[in-house]
Design a protein around this motif. Sequence first.
Motif, PDB file in Angstrom:
ATOM      1  N   ILE A  85      -6.768   3.332  -1.815  1.00 37.74           N
ATOM      2  CA  ILE A  85      -5.768   2.266  -1.877  1.00 37.74           C
ATOM      3  C   ILE A  85      -6.069   1.210  -0.812  1.00 37.74           C
ATOM      4  O   ILE A  85      -5.994   0.007  -1.083  1.00 37.74           O
ATOM      5  CB  ILE A  85      -4.345   2.844  -1.726  1.00 37.74           C
ATOM      6  CG1 ILE A  85      -3.967   3.607  -3.010  1.00 37.74           C
ATOM      7  CG2 ILE A  85      -3.323   1.747  -1.416  1.00 37.74           C
ATOM      8  CD1 ILE A  85      -2.691   4.411  -2.904  1.00 37.74           C
TER       9      ILE A  85
ATOM     10  N   ALA B  73      -6.921  -2.723  -1.485  1.00 39.94           N
ATOM     11  CA  ALA B  73      -6.107  -3.767  -0.853  1.00 39.94           C
ATOM     12  C   ALA B  73      -6.981  -4.706  -0.030  1.00 39.94           C
ATOM     13  O   ALA B  73      -6.764  -5.920  -0.014  1.00 39.94           O
ATOM     14  CB  ALA B  73      -5.020  -3.139   0.009  1.00 39.94           C
TER      15      ALA B  73
ATOM     16  N   GLU C 142      -6.467  -6.734  -3.875  1.00 41.03           N
ATOM     17  CA  GLU C 142      -5.424  -6.307  -4.827  1.00 41.03           C
ATOM     18  C   GLU C 142      -4.092  -6.198  -4.094  1.00 41.03           C
ATOM     19  O   GLU C 142      -4.013  -5.601  -3.032  1.00 41.03           O
ATOM     20  CB  GLU C 142      -5.797  -4.968  -5.462  1.00 41.03           C
ATOM     21  CG  GLU C 142      -4.787  -4.484  -6.479  1.00 41.03           C
ATOM     22  CD  GLU C 142      -4.632  -5.424  -7.657  1.00 41.03           C
ATOM     23  OE1 GLU C 142      -3.521  -5.970  -7.816  1.00 41.03           O
ATOM     24  OE2 GLU C 142      -5.602  -5.628  -8.409  1.00 41.03           O
TER      25      GLU C 142
ATOM     26  N   MET D 147       0.836  -1.204   0.000  1.00 39.25           N
ATOM     27  CA  MET D 147       0.000   0.000   0.000  1.00 39.25           C
ATOM     28  C   MET D 147       0.875   1.259   0.000  1.00 39.25           C
ATOM     29  O   MET D 147       0.581   2.234  -0.699  1.00 39.25           O
ATOM     30  CB  MET D 147      -0.944   0.006   1.196  1.00 39.25           C
ATOM     31  CG  MET D 147      -2.051  -1.010   1.094  1.00 39.25           C
ATOM     32  SD  MET D 147      -3.314  -0.860   2.390  1.00 39.25           S
ATOM     33  CE  MET D 147      -2.413  -1.396   3.849  1.00 39.25           C
TER      34      MET D 147
ATOM     35  N   LEU E 221      -2.818  -1.004  -7.733  1.00 40.59           N
ATOM     36  CA  LEU E 221      -3.410  -0.203  -6.654  1.00 40.59           C
ATOM     37  C   LEU E 221      -3.320   1.283  -6.993  1.00 40.59           C
ATOM     38  O   LEU E 221      -4.288   2.028  -6.836  1.00 40.59           O
ATOM     39  CB  LEU E 221      -2.701  -0.475  -5.321  1.00 40.59           C
ATOM     40  CG  LEU E 221      -3.049  -1.766  -4.611  1.00 40.59           C
ATOM     41  CD1 LEU E 221      -2.091  -2.003  -3.456  1.00 40.59           C
ATOM     42  CD2 LEU E 221      -4.484  -1.733  -4.110  1.00 40.59           C
TER      43      LEU E 221
END
Length: 77
Positions: free
Chosen positions: A48, A52, A56, A20, A62
Amino acid sequence: MPVTGMFRRASADPAVVAVMGAAFERACRSLRDKGQPEIVQELLAERIIELAQEGERDPTELCEKALEAFGIKGERE
């Protein structure tokens, strides 16, 4: 709240926090010349985190998907 704190609160997994963070840094580089206020960075971090949490794990994806939420096309490295 600093963005890194947001990422740590969102995941206990250090690897996910690192992904991230990498996505956020890449997105910020894309925004640097656009004069975006700090709130945009916070909203970007929240997006983000959402992505996540949906699973992802690719920092490029991202970044791109988070920027797309704001109508901004990111720059692939």
